[in-house]
Motif scaffolding. Structure first.
Motif, PDB file in Angstrom:
ATOM      1  N   UNK A  26     -20.682 -24.863 110.471  1.00  9.84           N
ATOM      2  CA  UNK A  26     -21.082 -25.158 111.845  1.00  9.84           C
ATOM      3  C   UNK A  26     -21.262 -23.894 112.673  1.00  9.84           C
ATOM      4  N   UNK A  27     -21.659 -22.803 112.024  1.00  5.99           N
ATOM      5  CA  UNK A  27     -21.808 -21.536 112.758  1.00  5.99           C
ATOM      6  C   UNK A  27     -22.993 -21.574 113.703  1.00  5.99           C
ATOM      7  N   UNK A  28     -24.052 -22.287 113.378  1.00  7.93           N
ATOM      8  CA  UNK A  28     -25.241 -22.448 114.213  1.00  7.93           C
ATOM      9  C   UNK A  28     -25.749 -21.129 114.793  1.00  7.93           C
ATOM     10  N   UNK A  29     -26.940 -20.776 114.414  1.00 12.47           N
ATOM     11  CA  UNK A  29     -27.530 -19.537 114.907  1.00 12.47           C
ATOM     12  C   UNK A  29     -28.201 -18.798 113.784  1.00 12.47           C
ATOM     13  N   UNK A  30     -27.737 -17.579 113.528  1.00 11.14           N
ATOM     14  CA  UNK A  30     -28.414 -16.694 112.593  1.00 11.14           C
ATOM     15  C   UNK A  30     -28.474 -17.235 111.172  1.00 11.14           C
ATOM     16  N   UNK A  31     -27.522 -18.085 110.793  1.00 10.97           N
ATOM     17  CA  UNK A  31     -27.512 -18.587 109.411  1.00 10.97           C
ATOM     18  C   UNK A  31     -27.757 -20.099 109.328  1.00 10.97           C
ATOM     19  N   UNK A  32     -28.289 -20.685 110.384  1.00 10.12           N
ATOM     20  CA  UNK A  32     -28.551 -22.125 110.352  1.00 10.12           C
ATOM     21  C   UNK A  32     -29.507 -22.494 109.225  1.00 10.12           C
ATOM     22  N   UNK A  33     -30.551 -21.690 109.027  1.00 13.59           N
ATOM     23  CA  UNK A  33     -31.495 -21.965 107.948  1.00 13.59           C
ATOM     24  C   UNK A  33     -30.853 -21.843 106.582  1.00 13.59           C
ATOM     25  N   UNK A  34     -30.040 -20.804 106.386  1.00 16.17           N
ATOM     26  CA  UNK A  34     -29.299 -20.638 105.141  1.00 16.17           C
ATOM     27  C   UNK A  34     -28.428 -21.858 104.864  1.00 16.17           C
ATOM     28  N   UNK A  35     -27.713 -22.301 105.892  1.00 19.44           N
ATOM     29  CA  UNK A  35     -26.786 -23.427 105.747  1.00 19.44           C
ATOM     30  C   UNK A  35     -27.542 -24.702 105.386  1.00 19.44           C
ATOM     31  N   UNK A  36     -28.645 -24.966 106.078  1.00 19.38           N
ATOM     32  CA  UNK A  36     -29.417 -26.171 105.803  1.00 19.38           C
ATOM     33  C   UNK A  36     -29.945 -26.180 104.373  1.00 19.38           C
ATOM     34  N   UNK A  37     -30.434 -25.035 103.908  1.00 24.44           N
ATOM     35  CA  UNK A  37     -30.970 -24.987 102.553  1.00 24.44           C
ATOM     36  C   UNK A  37     -29.864 -25.164 101.521  1.00 24.44           C
ATOM     37  N   UNK A  38     -28.700 -24.551 101.765  1.00 24.84           N
ATOM     38  CA  UNK A  38     -27.577 -24.689 100.838  1.00 24.84           C
ATOM     39  C   UNK A  38     -27.089 -26.129 100.775  1.00 24.84           C
ATOM     40  N   UNK A  39     -27.024 -26.799 101.921  1.00 25.69           N
ATOM     41  CA  UNK A  39     -26.612 -28.189 101.943  1.00 25.69           C
ATOM     42  C   UNK A  39     -27.618 -29.085 101.235  1.00 25.69           C
ATOM     43  N   UNK A  40     -28.895 -28.786 101.422  1.00 25.42           N
ATOM     44  CA  UNK A  40     -29.952 -29.559 100.769  1.00 25.42           C
ATOM     45  C   UNK A  40     -29.834 -29.439  99.253  1.00 25.42           C
TER      46      UNK A  40
END
Length: 330
Positions: free
Chosen positions: A309-323
């Protein structure tokens, strides 16, 4: 730039069908991971264009003249992560507990209790600017005490959603006098989010995903509308189970009845939270969990506390990893 992402422990197998699950969804416990523990800077030591004037979320206009000593504090680690991603990590002299990646480990911690900021510790760092927002419980007192000593405080928006990521990054970059790197960073995140959308299998229904926050079995909370996790779940093609079950608050104490009613196909948790209940085996002993489609299929996705839930600079990284964790390698 689009990073390569992966998730450990993924497998695909016939599923116990829940509300909206298909064979496109992976089964069994998985840990979502991103390739770089540290945020990757879009620029190396950029030269800030100062003074920089911004309108803060609490309605003030402030002018930043010096970013040589930055303190970044919020509940999610958003500002501290952004400072590093913008290339100004060497200027960070104080951080919150959620800014926990290796490159920030030596930066003094200003929230030793977890959320409340230590005013005296901040002052001792002689910051030239403090980035913060109302996500901290003592935010109003913090701002008042710091400004009374002459320290410049820049207050951002405390809401955290995928849709608000660009605004958060541009605001942070503008306040620090690096709008160019801010544009680069938002472009990178937007590209990664688009990649995460494309990774959703075209034949996949929308699985119900419940975000569960845990700190031992004595503190279990189910996410709902406005939790932040709901927007991440939507970004990877899922439905927030708490919202679908009729929750109206961002976080609600978890009950066996409430969880069974939510009937999640997948449980999403922070890694430390999952560990605090004894891992997946311990989680299945929590009343109600084993009675859900997620529990019956051990569909639990966990991700590092400082990333999810860091939201910001790594939101895209997080979304792709979760996907990747949700659907498996494709």
């Amino acid at each position: 730039m689009t990073a390569t992402l992966w998730a450990s422990g993924c497998s695909t197998a016939p599923l116990d069908v829940g509300h909206a699950t298909t064979a496109a969804v992976a089964t069994g416990p998985r840990t979502a991971t991103i390739p770089s523990a540290d945020p990757i800077p879009v620029a190396e030591s950029p030269t800030p264009r100062l003074p920089a004037t911004v309108r803060t979320h609490d309605g003030h206009t402030v002018t930043v003249t010096d970013v040589s000593r930055i303190v970044a504090l919020d509940r999610y680690g958003s500002y501290g992560t952004a400072v590093f991603a913008l290339g100004l990590g060497r200027n960070l002299v104080g951080r919150d507990i959620a800014t926990k990646f290796p490159a920030a480990a030596a930066v003094p911690l200003m929230t030793p209790g977890g959320t409340d900021a230590n005013v005296e510790a901040i002052i001792a760092q002689r910051p030239t600017v403090v980035l913060t927002d109302a996500s901290l419980p003592n935010a109003a007192v913090l701002e008042r005490q710091l400004t009374s000593t002459g320290i410049l405080v820049v207050v951002g928006d405390a809401d955290r959603t995928v849709a608000g990521t660009d605004a958060l990054l541009r605001f942070t970059a503008a306040a620090l006098g690096v709008p160019g790197p801010g544009d680069q960073l938002t472009h990178r995140v937007d590209t990664q989010l688009a990649d995460a959308k494309r990774a959703i299998p075209p034949d996949a229904d929308r699985p119900r995903i419940a975000f569960v926050y845990a700190r031992g079995t004595g503190l279990l909370i189910l996410g709902g509308p406005g939790s932040g996790a709901d927007s991440l779940i939507d970004a990877i093609g899922g439905r927030d189970a708490g919202t679908a079950a009729g929750l109206t608050d961002a976080f609600t104490s978890l009950t066996s009845e409430g969880l069974i009613k939510a009937a999640p196909d997948v449980l999403l948790m922070m890694s430390d939270g999952l560990a605090s209940v004894g891992g997946v085996d311990g989680l299945l002993k929590v009343p109600g969990v084993a009675e859900t489609p997620a529990g019956r299929n051990r569909r639990v996705i966990d991700m590092d506390d400082g990333e999810l839930l860091s939201f910001g600079a790594r939101t895209g990284d997080v979304a792709m990893a979760l996907s990747r964790a949700l659907y498996g390698p494709r």
